[in-house]
Design a protein around this motif. Structure first.
Motif, PDB file in Angstrom:
ATOM      1  N   VAL A  62     -72.037 -31.559 -28.330  1.00 27.76           N
ATOM      2  CA  VAL A  62     -73.005 -32.566 -28.764  1.00 27.76           C
ATOM      3  C   VAL A  62     -72.464 -33.917 -28.338  1.00 27.76           C
ATOM      4  O   VAL A  62     -71.279 -34.209 -28.483  1.00 27.76           O
ATOM      5  N   SER A  63     -73.337 -34.764 -27.806  1.00 29.72           N
ATOM      6  CA  SER A  63     -72.898 -36.079 -27.334  1.00 29.72           C
ATOM      7  C   SER A  63     -72.575 -36.999 -28.512  1.00 29.72           C
ATOM      8  O   SER A  63     -73.066 -36.803 -29.635  1.00 29.72           O
ATOM      9  N   LEU A  64     -71.762 -37.998 -28.242  1.00 26.86           N
ATOM     10  CA  LEU A  64     -71.410 -38.979 -29.258  1.00 26.86           C
ATOM     11  C   LEU A  64     -72.669 -39.696 -29.754  1.00 26.86           C
ATOM     12  O   LEU A  64     -72.834 -39.942 -30.945  1.00 26.86           O
ATOM     13  N   HIS A  65     -73.581 -39.981 -28.836  1.00 25.44           N
ATOM     14  CA  HIS A  65     -74.832 -40.647 -29.201  1.00 25.44           C
ATOM     15  C   HIS A  65     -75.637 -39.787 -30.186  1.00 25.44           C
ATOM     16  O   HIS A  65     -76.153 -40.298 -31.194  1.00 25.44           O
ATOM     17  N   ALA A  66     -75.712 -38.487 -29.921  1.00 22.20           N
ATOM     18  CA  ALA A  66     -76.447 -37.587 -30.809  1.00 22.20           C
ATOM     19  C   ALA A  66     -75.786 -37.520 -32.183  1.00 22.20           C
ATOM     20  O   ALA A  66     -76.470 -37.475 -33.211  1.00 22.20           O
ATOM     21  N   MET A  67     -74.456 -37.534 -32.212  1.00 24.50           N
ATOM     22  CA  MET A  67     -73.750 -37.534 -33.500  1.00 24.50           C
ATOM     23  C   MET A  67     -74.036 -38.802 -34.280  1.00 24.50           C
ATOM     24  O   MET A  67     -74.296 -38.756 -35.482  1.00 24.50           O
ATOM     25  N   GLU A  68     -73.996 -39.949 -33.588  1.00 25.98           N
ATOM     26  CA  GLU A  68     -74.259 -41.223 -34.263  1.00 25.98           C
ATOM     27  C   GLU A  68     -75.683 -41.263 -34.813  1.00 25.98           C
ATOM     28  O   GLU A  68     -75.916 -41.760 -35.920  1.00 25.98           O
ATOM     29  N   GLU A  69     -76.645 -40.736 -34.048  1.00 27.81           N
ATOM     30  CA  GLU A  69     -78.033 -40.691 -34.526  1.00 27.81           C
ATOM     31  C   GLU A  69     -78.153 -39.800 -35.759  1.00 27.81           C
ATOM     32  O   GLU A  69     -78.850 -40.156 -36.715  1.00 27.81           O
ATOM     33  N   ALA A  70     -77.502 -38.658 -35.752  1.00 24.26           N
ATOM     34  CA  ALA A  70     -77.551 -37.741 -36.898  1.00 24.26           C
ATOM     35  C   ALA A  70     -76.953 -38.384 -38.130  1.00 24.26           C
ATOM     36  O   ALA A  70     -77.476 -38.244 -39.231  1.00 24.26           O
ATOM     37  N   ILE A  71     -75.857 -39.118 -37.949  1.00 22.89           N
ATOM     38  CA  ILE A  71     -75.224 -39.800 -39.086  1.00 22.89           C
ATOM     39  C   ILE A  71     -76.163 -40.875 -39.634  1.00 22.89           C
ATOM     40  O   ILE A  71     -76.347 -41.003 -40.843  1.00 22.89           O
ATOM     41  N   ALA A  72     -76.763 -41.658 -38.729  1.00 21.19           N
ATOM     42  CA  ALA A  72     -77.683 -42.716 -39.144  1.00 21.19           C
ATOM     43  C   ALA A  72     -78.891 -42.127 -39.876  1.00 21.19           C
ATOM     44  O   ALA A  72     -79.325 -42.642 -40.904  1.00 21.19           O
ATOM     45  N   ASP A  73     -79.440 -41.024 -39.336  1.00 18.44           N
ATOM     46  CA  ASP A  73     -80.584 -40.374 -39.994  1.00 18.44           C
ATOM     47  C   ASP A  73     -80.208 -39.885 -41.383  1.00 18.44           C
ATOM     48  O   ASP A  73     -80.968 -40.030 -42.343  1.00 18.44           O
ATOM     49  N   GLY A  74     -79.042 -39.282 -41.501  1.00  8.62           N
ATOM     50  CA  GLY A  74     -78.578 -38.789 -42.785  1.00  8.62           C
ATOM     51  C   GLY A  74     -78.395 -39.910 -43.788  1.00  8.62           C
ATOM     52  O   GLY A  74     -78.753 -39.805 -44.959  1.00  8.62           O
ATOM     53  N   ALA A  75     -77.828 -41.026 -43.328  1.00  3.32           N
ATOM     54  CA  ALA A  75     -77.606 -42.174 -44.201  1.00  3.32           C
ATOM     55  C   ALA A  75     -78.921 -42.785 -44.650  1.00  3.32           C
ATOM     56  O   ALA A  75     -79.026 -43.311 -45.761  1.00  3.32           O
ATOM     57  N   ALA A  76     -79.941 -42.700 -43.796  1.00  2.00           N
ATOM     58  CA  ALA A  76     -81.242 -43.263 -44.124  1.00  2.00           C
ATOM     59  C   ALA A  76     -82.107 -42.280 -44.923  1.00  2.00           C
ATOM     60  O   ALA A  76     -83.242 -42.586 -45.257  1.00  2.00           O
ATOM     61  N   GLY A  77     -81.571 -41.103 -45.179  1.00  2.95           N
ATOM     62  CA  GLY A  77     -82.306 -40.106 -45.949  1.00  2.95           C
ATOM     63  C   GLY A  77     -83.319 -39.333 -45.131  1.00  2.95           C
ATOM     64  O   GLY A  77     -84.196 -38.686 -45.678  1.00  2.95           O
ATOM     65  N   GLN A  78     -83.179 -39.370 -43.832  1.00  7.33           N
ATOM     66  CA  GLN A  78     -84.132 -38.689 -42.950  1.00  7.33           C
ATOM     67  C   GLN A  78     -83.639 -37.301 -42.558  1.00  7.33           C
ATOM     68  O   GLN A  78     -84.338 -36.596 -41.861  1.00  7.33           O
ATOM     69  N   GLY A  79     -82.398 -36.942 -42.923  1.00  5.19           N
ATOM     70  CA  GLY A  79     -81.822 -35.693 -42.459  1.00  5.19           C
ATOM     71  C   GLY A  79     -82.070 -34.617 -43.390  1.00  5.19           C
ATOM     72  O   GLY A  79     -82.119 -33.531 -43.436  1.00  5.19           O
TER      73      GLY A  79
END
Length: 79
Positions: A62-79
């Motif tokens: 998984v790319s670093l960009h994809a990991m950062e997006e997943a973390i951001a989504d999780g933090a925003a309650g979207q995950g």
């Protein structure tokens, strides 16, 4: 229940049933966990290299960009 005797040098031989239960081989290392209630747990340590692939992901890396997006989504309650 398994028993062994401590020598004057503080050494002991682990009973065969204990060695088999922990899947110990000559040269393996042990870890002793001393609990608050006075009990001791005996664990076989594993070399770090034995953990290679333990967190394998379907579909490859998984790319670093994809990991950062997943973390951001999780933090925003979207995950």
């Amino acid at each position: 229940m398994q028993e062994s005797t401590i020598t004057s040098k503080g050494q002991t031989t682990l009973p065969k049933a204990v060695r088999e239960a922990l899947k110990l081989r000559p040269g393996d290392k042990l870890r002793y966990l001393i609990l608050d209630n006075g009990e001791v747990r005996l664990l076989r340590t594993r070399p770090l290299a034995s953990l290679a692939g333990a967190l394998r992901h379907e579909g490859g890396a998984v790319s670093l960009h994809a990991m950062e997006e997943a973390i951001a989504d999780g933090a925003a309650g979207q995950g």
